[in-house]
Scaffold this motif. Structure first.
Motif, PDB file in Angstrom:
ATOM      1  N   ALA A   1      -7.400  -1.180  -3.030  1.00  0.00           N
ATOM      2  CA  ALA A   1      -7.897  -2.075  -1.983  1.00  0.00           C
ATOM      3  C   ALA A   1      -8.113  -1.250  -0.712  1.00  0.00           C
ATOM      4  O   ALA A   1      -7.694  -0.089  -0.627  1.00  0.00           O
ATOM      5  CB  ALA A   1      -6.911  -3.216  -1.724  1.00  0.00           C
ATOM      6  N   ASP A   2      -8.803  -1.859   0.231  1.00  0.00           N
ATOM      7  CA  ASP A   2      -9.120  -1.179   1.501  1.00  0.00           C
ATOM      8  C   ASP A   2      -8.196  -1.661   2.620  1.00  0.00           C
ATOM      9  O   ASP A   2      -7.835  -2.837   2.683  1.00  0.00           O
ATOM     10  CB  ASP A   2     -10.566  -1.451   1.921  1.00  0.00           C
ATOM     11  CG  ASP A   2     -11.569  -1.000   0.864  1.00  0.00           C
ATOM     12  OD1 ASP A   2     -11.233  -0.097   0.068  1.00  0.00           O
ATOM     13  OD2 ASP A   2     -12.680  -1.563   0.847  1.00  0.00           O
ATOM     14  N   ILE A   3      -7.832  -0.752   3.501  1.00  0.00           N
ATOM     15  CA  ILE A   3      -7.264  -1.121   4.806  1.00  0.00           C
ATOM     16  C   ILE A   3      -8.331  -0.808   5.840  1.00  0.00           C
ATOM     17  O   ILE A   3      -8.702   0.357   6.041  1.00  0.00           O
ATOM     18  CB  ILE A   3      -5.980  -0.333   5.128  1.00  0.00           C
ATOM     19  CG1 ILE A   3      -4.890  -0.612   4.093  1.00  0.00           C
ATOM     20  CG2 ILE A   3      -5.474  -0.706   6.527  1.00  0.00           C
ATOM     21  CD1 ILE A   3      -3.595   0.167   4.348  1.00  0.00           C
TER      22      ILE A   3
ATOM     23  N   PHE B   1       0.848  -1.183   0.000  1.00  0.00           N
ATOM     24  CA  PHE B   1       0.000   0.000   0.000  1.00  0.00           C
ATOM     25  C   PHE B   1       0.888   1.239   0.000  1.00  0.00           C
ATOM     26  O   PHE B   1       2.046   1.209   0.424  1.00  0.00           O
ATOM     27  CB  PHE B   1      -0.890   0.014   1.245  1.00  0.00           C
ATOM     28  CG  PHE B   1      -2.081  -0.901   1.168  1.00  0.00           C
ATOM     29  CD1 PHE B   1      -3.267  -0.475   0.587  1.00  0.00           C
ATOM     30  CD2 PHE B   1      -2.023  -2.199   1.687  1.00  0.00           C
ATOM     31  CE1 PHE B   1      -4.369  -1.307   0.519  1.00  0.00           C
ATOM     32  CE2 PHE B   1      -3.114  -3.034   1.622  1.00  0.00           C
ATOM     33  CZ  PHE B   1      -4.300  -2.602   1.041  1.00  0.00           C
ATOM     34  N   ALA B   2       0.297   2.347  -0.446  1.00  0.00           N
ATOM     35  CA  ALA B   2       1.050   3.597  -0.500  1.00  0.00           C
ATOM     36  C   ALA B   2       1.416   4.102   0.900  1.00  0.00           C
ATOM     37  O   ALA B   2       2.451   4.751   1.088  1.00  0.00           O
ATOM     38  CB  ALA B   2       0.253   4.656  -1.257  1.00  0.00           C
ATOM     39  N   ASP B   3       0.545   3.847   1.893  1.00  0.00           N
ATOM     40  CA  ASP B   3       0.857   4.178   3.285  1.00  0.00           C
ATOM     41  C   ASP B   3       0.148   3.161   4.177  1.00  0.00           C
ATOM     42  O   ASP B   3      -0.629   2.337   3.703  1.00  0.00           O
ATOM     43  CB  ASP B   3       0.450   5.625   3.631  1.00  0.00           C
ATOM     44  CG  ASP B   3      -1.043   5.874   3.462  1.00  0.00           C
ATOM     45  OD1 ASP B   3      -1.847   5.190   4.144  1.00  0.00           O
ATOM     46  OD2 ASP B   3      -1.421   6.748   2.665  1.00  0.00           O
ATOM     47  N   LYS B   4       0.406   3.239   5.470  1.00  0.00           N
ATOM     48  CA  LYS B   4      -0.098   2.214   6.396  1.00  0.00           C
ATOM     49  C   LYS B   4      -1.512   2.476   6.896  1.00  0.00           C
ATOM     50  O   LYS B   4      -2.139   1.602   7.501  1.00  0.00           O
ATOM     51  CB  LYS B   4       0.820   2.121   7.616  1.00  0.00           C
ATOM     52  CG  LYS B   4       0.737   3.328   8.556  1.00  0.00           C
ATOM     53  CD  LYS B   4       1.519   3.094   9.843  1.00  0.00           C
ATOM     54  CE  LYS B   4       1.291   4.224  10.834  1.00  0.00           C
ATOM     55  NZ  LYS B   4       1.945   3.968  12.133  1.00  0.00           N
TER      56      LYS B   4
ATOM     57  N   SER C   1     -10.464   3.508   2.466  1.00  0.00           N
ATOM     58  CA  SER C   1     -11.058   2.786   1.336  1.00  0.00           C
ATOM     59  C   SER C   1     -10.417   3.237   0.032  1.00  0.00           C
ATOM     60  O   SER C   1      -9.997   4.389  -0.113  1.00  0.00           O
ATOM     61  CB  SER C   1     -12.563   3.053   1.284  1.00  0.00           C
ATOM     62  OG  SER C   1     -13.203   2.605   2.463  1.00  0.00           O
ATOM     63  N   GLY C   2     -10.364   2.313  -0.937  1.00  0.00           N
ATOM     64  CA  GLY C   2      -9.848   2.638  -2.258  1.00  0.00           C
ATOM     65  C   GLY C   2      -8.420   3.131  -2.249  1.00  0.00           C
ATOM     66  O   GLY C   2      -8.067   4.061  -2.973  1.00  0.00           O
ATOM     67  N   LYS C   3      -7.580   2.496  -1.475  1.00  0.00           N
ATOM     68  CA  LYS C   3      -6.182   2.918  -1.357  1.00  0.00           C
ATOM     69  C   LYS C   3      -5.345   2.236  -2.442  1.00  0.00           C
ATOM     70  O   LYS C   3      -5.570   1.087  -2.801  1.00  0.00           O
ATOM     71  CB  LYS C   3      -5.641   2.563   0.022  1.00  0.00           C
ATOM     72  CG  LYS C   3      -6.369   3.274   1.162  1.00  0.00           C
ATOM     73  CD  LYS C   3      -5.788   2.922   2.508  1.00  0.00           C
ATOM     74  CE  LYS C   3      -4.392   3.482   2.673  1.00  0.00           C
ATOM     75  NZ  LYS C   3      -4.348   4.945   2.878  1.00  0.00           N
ATOM     76  N   SER C   4      -4.388   2.967  -2.947  1.00  0.00           N
ATOM     77  CA  SER C   4      -3.544   2.448  -4.025  1.00  0.00           C
ATOM     78  C   SER C   4      -2.599   1.365  -3.505  1.00  0.00           C
ATOM     79  O   SER C   4      -1.959   1.524  -2.464  1.00  0.00           O
ATOM     80  CB  SER C   4      -2.733   3.587  -4.638  1.00  0.00           C
ATOM     81  OG  SER C   4      -1.870   3.106  -5.648  1.00  0.00           O
TER      82      SER C   4
END
Length: 222
Positions: free
Chosen positions: A41-43, A5-8, A12-15
Motif C-alpha cells: 500500500a502507499d503512504i 507498515f514497515a516504517d512510517k 509507494s508500494g510499501k509493505s
C-alpha cells in the motif's frame, strides 16, 4: 489482526504486515489460518502549509527581503524546516508592501513525508532612508532685498538614485556685510527616487556676503 507498515515514511508500494491473525464466528473452530500476511500500500506525503512572516527594512535600493517560514500541519515530533527566496514587489519605500517567499523547499529528517505550497506572501514596510544635506549660500551685491540663492549637497544617496534638494534662501536682513546669516527653509527632495529618502540639514550656520553696491558720483558743471 493488527496491521502495520514497515516504517512510517511516505512512499509507494510499501509493505504492510497483518500479524496476530485470528478467526471469529460460529464455525471458526473448524479452521486454522496463517498468523501473518503481507500486502502493499502507499503512504501519501502529507500536505502542509508554509506561512511567511516578513521583516521590514530601511530602503537600500533593492527588492531583497528577509523573513521566516512557519509550517502548519506537521505531525508532532517530526523534524521539518522550510527555506525560500524572499523579495519585495519593488524597491521603493512604503508601508504595506507585498513580500513573496518563492521556491519554498522542505528540509530535515522527515521532510520527504510532506509536500508544501511553493510560494507564500506577507506584507512589510520599507522605511525611507535618512540622509543629510549641507547647504551653502551665494554671496551677492546689495540689491535692497533679503533674497538669496544657494544649493544643498546631499550625503548618503545610494549610487544610481536620482535625488536632488531644493529650498528657499533668505538673508537675515537686506544690509551689506560679511558672513551674513542665511536662513534655509522648506527643504524638499526632488527626482525619481526622492520618495525613498528623508533629509535633515547638517553643519553650522549658512553664511554668505552681501557686497556693497558700487555707485558713481557725477559732478555737475558749474
Amino acid at each position: 489482526g493488527s496491521y502495520a507498515f514497515a516504517d512510517k515514511n511516505a512512499g509507494s508500494g510499501k509493505s504492510v504486515t497483518a500479524s496476530g491473525i485470528t478467526l471469529s464466528g460460529a464455525d471458526a473452530g473448524n479452521y486454522t489460518v496463517n498468523a501473518t500476511a503481507t500486502g502493499l500500500a502507499d503512504i501519501l506525503a502529507r500536505t502542509i502549509t508554509a506561512t511567511l512572516a516578513a521583516n521590514g527594512k530601511v530602503y537600500d535600493g533593492t527588492t531583497a527581503a528577509t523573513g521566516s517560514l512557519s509550517l502548519n500541519g506537521l505531525i508532532l515530533g517530526d523534524q521539518v524546516g522550510a527555506t525560500g527566496t524572499y523579495a519585495f514587489g519593488d524597491k521603493n519605500a512604503g508601508a504595506g508592501k507585498t513580500v513573496t517567499a518563492s521556491g519554498i523547499t522542505l528540509s530535515g529528517a522527515d521532510a520527504a513525508n510532506y509536500i508544501v505550497n511553493g510560494a507564500a506572501t506577507d506584507i512589510a514596510t520599507i522605511a525611507r532612508l535618512a540622509i543629510t544635506g549641507t547647504a551653502t549660500a551665494d554671496s551677492r551685491v546689495y540689491d535692497g532685498t533679503t533674497a538669496a540663492t544657494g544649493r544643498i549637497a546631499l550625503n548618503g544617496v545610494l549610487a544610481g538614485d536620482n535625488v536632488s534638494a531644493a529650498a528657499t534662501y533668505a538673508f537675515a536682513d537686506r544690509n551689506a556685510g560679511i558672513a551674513r546669516t542665511v536662513s534655509v527653509n522648506g527643504v524638499t527632495l526632488n527626482g525619481a527616487d526622492a520618495g525613498n529618502y528623508t533629509v535633515t540639514l547638517g553643519g553650522g550656520p549658512v553664511l554668505a556676503d552681501i557686497l556693497r553696491r558700487a555707485v558713481t558720483v557725477q559732478a555737475d558743471d558749474l
